[in-house]
Scaffold this active site. Structure first.
Site, PDB file in Angstrom:
ATOM      1  N   GLU A 256       0.885  -1.173   0.000  1.00 11.86           N
ATOM      2  CA  GLU A 256       0.000   0.000   0.000  1.00 11.86           C
ATOM      3  C   GLU A 256       0.914   1.211   0.000  1.00 11.86           C
ATOM      4  OE1 GLU A 256      -3.298   0.075  -0.048  1.00 11.86           O
ATOM      5  OE2 GLU A 256      -3.509  -2.099   0.024  1.00 11.86           O
ATOM      6  N   CYS A 295      -2.996   9.020   3.023  1.00 12.34           N
ATOM      7  CA  CYS A 295      -2.645   8.473   1.709  1.00 12.34           C
ATOM      8  C   CYS A 295      -3.760   8.710   0.699  1.00 12.34           C
ATOM      9  CB  CYS A 295      -2.356   6.988   1.826  1.00 12.34           C
ATOM     10  SG  CYS A 295      -3.703   6.088   2.623  1.00 12.34           S
TER      11      CYS A 295
HETATM   12  P1  NAP Z   1       8.016   5.196   4.795  1.00 10.31           P
HETATM   13  O1  NAP Z   1       9.121   6.110   5.149  1.00 10.31           O
HETATM   14  O2  NAP Z   1       8.041   4.537   3.485  1.00 10.31           O
HETATM   15  O3  NAP Z   1       7.962   4.123   5.979  1.00 10.31           O
HETATM   16  C1  NAP Z   1       6.939   3.166   6.049  1.00 10.31           C
HETATM   17  C2  NAP Z   1       7.365   2.047   6.978  1.00 10.31           C
HETATM   18  O4  NAP Z   1       8.455   1.329   6.381  1.00 10.31           O
HETATM   19  C3  NAP Z   1       7.875   2.509   8.342  1.00 10.31           C
HETATM   20  O5  NAP Z   1       7.457   1.604   9.321  1.00 10.31           O
HETATM   21  C4  NAP Z   1       9.380   2.460   8.151  1.00 10.31           C
HETATM   22  O6  NAP Z   1      10.079   2.334   9.359  1.00 10.31           O
HETATM   23  C5  NAP Z   1       9.525   1.227   7.300  1.00 10.31           C
HETATM   24  N1  NAP Z   1      10.768   1.136   6.557  1.00 10.31           N
HETATM   25  C6  NAP Z   1      11.690   2.099   6.314  1.00 10.31           C
HETATM   26  N2  NAP Z   1      12.689   1.599   5.562  1.00 10.31           N
HETATM   27  C7  NAP Z   1      12.400   0.301   5.337  1.00 10.31           C
HETATM   28  C8  NAP Z   1      13.048  -0.756   4.623  1.00 10.31           C
HETATM   29  N3  NAP Z   1      14.190  -0.562   3.986  1.00 10.31           N
HETATM   30  N4  NAP Z   1      12.447  -1.964   4.599  1.00 10.31           N
HETATM   31  C9  NAP Z   1      11.270  -2.175   5.220  1.00 10.31           C
HETATM   32  N5  NAP Z   1      10.613  -1.213   5.900  1.00 10.31           N
HETATM   33  C10 NAP Z   1      11.171  -0.002   5.959  1.00 10.31           C
HETATM   34  O7  NAP Z   1       6.609   5.938   4.890  1.00 10.31           O
HETATM   35  P2  NAP Z   1       6.096   6.886   6.046  1.00 10.31           P
HETATM   36  O8  NAP Z   1       6.845   8.169   5.951  1.00 10.31           O
HETATM   37  O9  NAP Z   1       6.042   6.167   7.338  1.00 10.31           O
HETATM   38  O10 NAP Z   1       4.570   7.103   5.610  1.00 10.31           O
HETATM   39  C11 NAP Z   1       4.143   8.061   4.703  1.00 10.31           C
HETATM   40  C12 NAP Z   1       3.916   7.439   3.347  1.00 10.31           C
HETATM   41  O11 NAP Z   1       3.036   6.333   3.467  1.00 10.31           O
HETATM   42  C13 NAP Z   1       3.212   8.387   2.384  1.00 10.31           C
HETATM   43  O12 NAP Z   1       3.890   8.329   1.163  1.00 10.31           O
HETATM   44  C14 NAP Z   1       1.792   7.840   2.263  1.00 10.31           C
HETATM   45  O13 NAP Z   1       1.148   8.101   1.043  1.00 10.31           O
HETATM   46  C15 NAP Z   1       2.006   6.391   2.478  1.00 10.31           C
HETATM   47  N6  NAP Z   1       0.806   5.765   3.028  1.00 10.31           N
HETATM   48  C16 NAP Z   1       0.101   4.897   2.230  1.00 10.31           C
HETATM   49  C17 NAP Z   1      -1.052   4.302   2.729  1.00 10.31           C
HETATM   50  C18 NAP Z   1      -1.860   3.339   1.907  1.00 10.31           C
HETATM   51  O14 NAP Z   1      -2.742   2.688   2.472  1.00 10.31           O
HETATM   52  N7  NAP Z   1      -1.634   3.197   0.622  1.00 10.31           N
HETATM   53  C19 NAP Z   1      -1.485   4.575   4.029  1.00 10.31           C
HETATM   54  C20 NAP Z   1      -0.741   5.446   4.799  1.00 10.31           C
HETATM   55  C21 NAP Z   1       0.404   6.038   4.289  1.00 10.31           C
HETATM   56  P3  NAP Z   1      10.658   3.622  10.121  1.00 10.31           P
HETATM   57  O15 NAP Z   1       9.497   4.485  10.451  1.00 10.31           O
HETATM   58  O16 NAP Z   1      11.321   3.033  11.299  1.00 10.31           O
HETATM   59  O17 NAP Z   1      11.592   4.286   9.157  1.00 10.31           O
END
Ligand code: NAP
Length: 512
Positions: A256, A295
């Site tokens: 997602e 999102c």
């Molecule tokens: P993110 O930086 O991509 O992080 C998402 C999750 O992945 C966090 O738990 C993060 O951990 C973890 N992560 C980081 N590096 C990783 C790696 N190499 N391998 C596996 N996991 C890893 O996103 P975010 O800043 O938390 O969230 C915002 C983004 O999420 C926005 O772009 C938004 O559009 C999207 N979003 C999408 C949905 C949907 O349902 N489609 C819903 C909500 C949000 P850490 O926090 O410890 O770095």
């Protein structure tokens, strides 16, 4: 300062290594810290699979559903505390906090109710049986049986409660144990939720684990019966999908990711129409609710070219009424973004959009001495074709008015330049326009929301994700799918066709 612990292999542990300090985004006051690593995640995977999986598979769907109902109730009893934490660590207004916390409680309750109707068996029946040969001696039926692995849920920072609740509701009802990895910036709320889940004693041992800190080598321990459900940015989603171990073992991965969602105003809508008001109101809510960190929030506002100035003016006037500030003040309608890093990202994103659009209100400049605040920012495209408008997600209170010339075909073409989105909303009373747009954009979207005079005032806005409808989207949005009632259990189950004598096959299906 509070140290956030993980709950892995049946015990709480603080981890070790680099530490990250989590703060109150309104005041920058430090709240908690979390260690990035130091946990044996291989042991966690084995414990979940062996201990939790066996216990859950021994239960019927009705029993698992009862567990979800009880969990929902246990969390509801702590609702006020959870809302406070969401305000403190997430920078959420009370209304925004409810969106997240009540979303978790409600989704667990909804799956609890749906599961009760699934029968006293451990698997789901998939469709009707079919005669495969000349007689019923050769008969086929499909079942969905729980996978004998672990569900690893990697959650984004913006919905620490709902993100965890919706994913675990589906996996646990399917009969698969979960390991919930919180987005670090807002992990205080997720950690408290985890404490409540563990403390409730509702789940069997091994069914629930919680990881605060980095994902570390977790994905390298997974195998073909495990599932990864990731929510986050498209960039991180690509890294998860590209993990060599997940590829080597064909581990089921649901992504997602982010999405440049569009709101489309039909040429027929006049400013006296009810749907005009609904359109403006929904865009403002999407831009400002959770400071635009949803999102599903609208990023592109597609408007007939001759209405673009009027729409920009109206939206700017409504955004001027939004009071921004510390969410401890009950009058505030929009809080800060979640972290210093998020603020820097949003400012850079707005500056990027300015290459193709003019700022109508707001902008990237700082608006407060303390806290991670950014003004609600509306831009108007100079060049509707510019790639940055359709490709750059600014994850904050920001949207761009994009004029389109001509009719439905142009609206469809520009909308689909998002490359695949979670949701598009369409505002029109013209049946021909609605049919052409919906048909044209449907293959590129997980959800299409239609506003008309018939539904005005009776719907939740397009930003709301409901457990009964699927959530997810193709292409850029990650290609994943969640929720949608019992469809949400699919990633956690194996569809298996049973063939043989009708009596035997049917007896197995009905659990006799
Ligand atoms: P993110 O930086 O991509 O992080 C998402 C999750 O992945 C966090 O738990 C993060 O951990 C973890 N992560 C980081 N590096 C990783 C790696 N190499 N391998 C596996 N996991 C890893 O996103 P975010 O800043 O938390 O969230 C915002 C983004 O999420 C926005 O772009 C938004 O559009 C999207 N979003 C999408 C949905 C949907 O349902 N489609 C819903 C909500 C949000 P850490 O926090 O410890 O770095």
């Amino acid at each position: 300062m509070q140290t956030l612990e993980s709950f892995v292999a049946g015990r709480w542990a603080a981890g070790s290594g680099d530490r990250v300090v989590l703060d109150n985004p309104s005041t920058e006051e430090p709240l908690a810290e979390v260690a990035r690593g130091g946990l044996d995640l291989g042991e966690a995977v084995a414990w979940g699979r062996d201990v939790g999986g066996a216990a859950l598979r021994a239960m019927t769907l009705v029993e698992r559903a009862g567990m979800l109902g009880a969990l929902s109730k246990a969390l509801r009893e702590h609702r006020e505390e959870l809302l406070d934490l969401s305000q403190q660590n997430g920078g959420n207004t009370r209304g925004d906090a409810k969106f997240d916390v009540d979303g978790a409680i409600g989704t667990l309750a909804a799956y609890g109710a749906w599961g009760k109707a699934c029968g006293e068996r451990g698997w789901l029946v998939d469709g009707e049986g079919v005669q495969l040969g000349r007689t019923p001696r050769f008969w086929g039926e499909h079942l969905r049986v729980p996978k004998v692995g672990l569900a690893v849920h990697v959650n984004a920072f913006n919905f620490p409660a709902w993100g965890m609740g919706e994913k675990m509701a589906c996996a646990l009802l399917a009969g698969v144990p979960v390991l919930e990895k919180a987005g670090t910036a807002s992990a205080v709320l997720a950690w408290r939720l985890a404490q409540l889940v563990v403390g409730s004693g509702v789940l069997p041992e091994g069914a629930f684990q919680f990881l605060a800190g980095s994902v570390g080598d977790l994905l390298d321990h997974l195998g073909p019966q495990d599932v990864v459900a990731f929510t986050g940015s498209a960039d991180t989603g690509r890294k998860v999908r590209g993990n060599a171990n997940l590829i080597a073992h064909n581990v089921r991965v649901n992504i997602e990711a982010d999405s440049i969602n569009a709101a489309i105003l039909g040429p027929d809508v006049g400013d006296e129409d009810e749907v005009w008001n609904e359109f403006l109101g929904n865009v403002v809510v999407d831009m400002t609710q959770k400071a635009g960190q949803k999102c599903t929030a609208v990023r592109r506002v597609l408007v007939p070219a001759d209405r673009a100035d009027a729409v920009a003016e109206e939206l700017a006037a409504r955004l001027a009424d939004i009071r921004v500030g510390d969410v401890a003040d009950g009058q505030v309608r929009m809080g800060p973004v979640a972290s210093r890093a998020q603020l820097a990202d949003v400012r850079a994103g707005i500056a990027g959009l300015q290459a193709a659009a003019d700022v109508v209100c707001g902008g990237p400049a700082p608006i407060a001495d303390k806290g991670w605040f950014v003004a609600p920012t509306l831009l108007r495209a100079r060049d509707p074709e510019a790639a940055v408008l359709h490709e750059r997600e600014v994850f904050g209170p920001c949207a761009t008015v994009v004029p389109y010339e001509g009719g439905a075909a142009e609206a469809v073409r520009l909308t689909n330049r998002g490359g695949g989105s979670l949701v598009a909303s369409l505002y029109s009373n013209d049946r021909g326009f609605v049919t052409e747009v919906v048909t044209g954009i449907a293959p590129w979207h997980g959800r299409v929301w239609i506003g008309s005079e018939k539904s005005a005032g009776q719907t939740l806005g397009p930003g709301a994700v409901l457990p009964a409808s699927v959530h997810g989207g193709p292409g850029r949005a990650g290609g994943g799918e969640e929720l949608g009632g019992l469809r949400g259990l699919e990633p956690y189950t194996q569809r298996v066709a049973r063939q043989g004598d009708k009596g035997r096959v049917s007896r197995f299906t009905s659990g006799e």
